[in-house]
Design an enzyme around this catalytic site. Structure first.
Site: not given
Length: 342
Positions: A52, A192, A194-196
């Site tokens: 990251y 949380p 769902a990937g945005g």
């Protein structure tokens, strides 16, 4: 803020953690401000990864002098011992610490990855050695493949498991979490939102808070975002019929529109790097178009090799229209690349 014991690790963690991807978009000073604000409100669990970019470095600066007050979880996607050792040492340096509380094998979703990790000279050797040396205190694993995650939990090698979990992706609650609980593994919930694709934080956390032993790891990039989510934890959780109906509407609208990265569709007979290309839109949205083009450019260049043979769709457990989505993502990629090359 309430705290939970994270399975057999014995770590006392805040009931909600801090996911380290979104702070990539922030300046160091602003990232430090957001991280410290979360800390001031009781968050003590911070999850990141060596891949990251500068996320680890920002966390290290934010918590300089507070090392004994926070819990660092980081990850490596390297499958060989040497590569994992190199990333571990880099993580220690960036986080400004001499130990990692929770070191995780990242995205172990295919059997070939597990075979590489456990082979002689595989990454597992580094994990075991690092724990013996005190560089790592606890060992965990992350995955996007439900069957593989269950297999990994059952090996007895890990103390935590991290898996996508939200009111759209619910299978883990029925199949993975009961096994993890039986073996006393700590359970961490990535994605949380769902990937945005879930844009309603209130309803997202109404669902998640029904599972008090599951620690969600939302990504934060603003003080206001921290305040919004942590405010949900100030009152008891109640889910009513209206909430359930709203969740069902989201499922109906979004259930076929995003990739869960389980990798069942791989390998493509024509060489398309499907999983990475399917994640292009979310990467561009969560990080930036610059990061998406730089990190996923190689994968996106394989998309024109798709001949719409349909093999991937026969393998997808979510019945996603993969070639259609790939076309949309490729058009987005070309637009972003053109804008960056101006």
């Amino acid at each position: 803020m309430e705290y939970r014991i994270l399975g057999k690790t014995g770590l006392k963690v805040s009931e909600v953690g801090f996911g380290g991807i979104p702070i990539l978009r922030l300046s160091t000073d602003e990232a430090v401000r957001v991280l410290r604000h979360a800390y001031d409100l009781g968050v003590n669990f911070y999850d990141t990864a060596n891949m990251y970019k500068d996320s680890e470095e920002k966390m290290g600066k934010a918590f300089r002098g507070l090392r004994d007050k926070v819990i660092f979880a980081t990850k490596t996607q390297k499958r060989d011992a040497a590569g994992a050792a190199e990333q571990l040492d880099n993580s220690l340096r960036m986080l400004q610490t001499d130990y990692i509380d929770l070191y995780q094998l990242h995205q172990v979703s295919q059997e070939k990855d597990w075979q590489a990790i456990t082979a002689p000279g595989g990454a597992l050797e580094t994990f075991i050695r690092a724990k013996e040396q005190g560089k790592v205190r606890h060992i965990g694993v992350t995955s996007h493949n439900l069957a593989m995650a269950i297999k990994l939990v059952k090996t007895g090698l890990f103390e935590t498991v991290q898996f996508p979990f939200n009111f759209i992706e619910t299978a883990a609650a029925e199949e993975l979490f009961p096994v993890a609980r039986q073996l006393n593994l700590g359970i961490l919930a990535m994605k949380p939102f769902a990937g945005g694709v879930i844009d309603n934080a209130r309803i997202a956390f109404k669902y998640l808070r029904q599972f008090p032993d599951v620690v969600p790891l939302p990504g934060f990039e603003t003080v206001e975002g921290v305040d919004e989510i942590l405010a949900f934890y100030e009152t008891p959780n109640q889910v009513d019929a209206e909430d359930l109906a709203l969740m069902e509407r989201y499922r109906a609208e979004l259930g076929r529109q995003f990739c869960r990265r389980c990798e069942y569709c791989q390998p493509c007979p024509h060489g398309v790097m499907i999983t990475l290309a399917m994640g292009y839109r979310v990467t561009a949205r969560r990080m930036s178009s610059t990061v998406a083009v730089a990190n996923l450019g190689k994968a996106m260049e394989t998309v024109p090799q798709c001949v719409e043979c349909g093999v991937c769709m026969t393998r997808c457990p979510y019945d996603l229209p993969i070639p259609e989505i790939l076309k949309k993502h490729y058009a987005m990629f070309k637009q972003h690349r053109a804008e960056l090359n101006k």
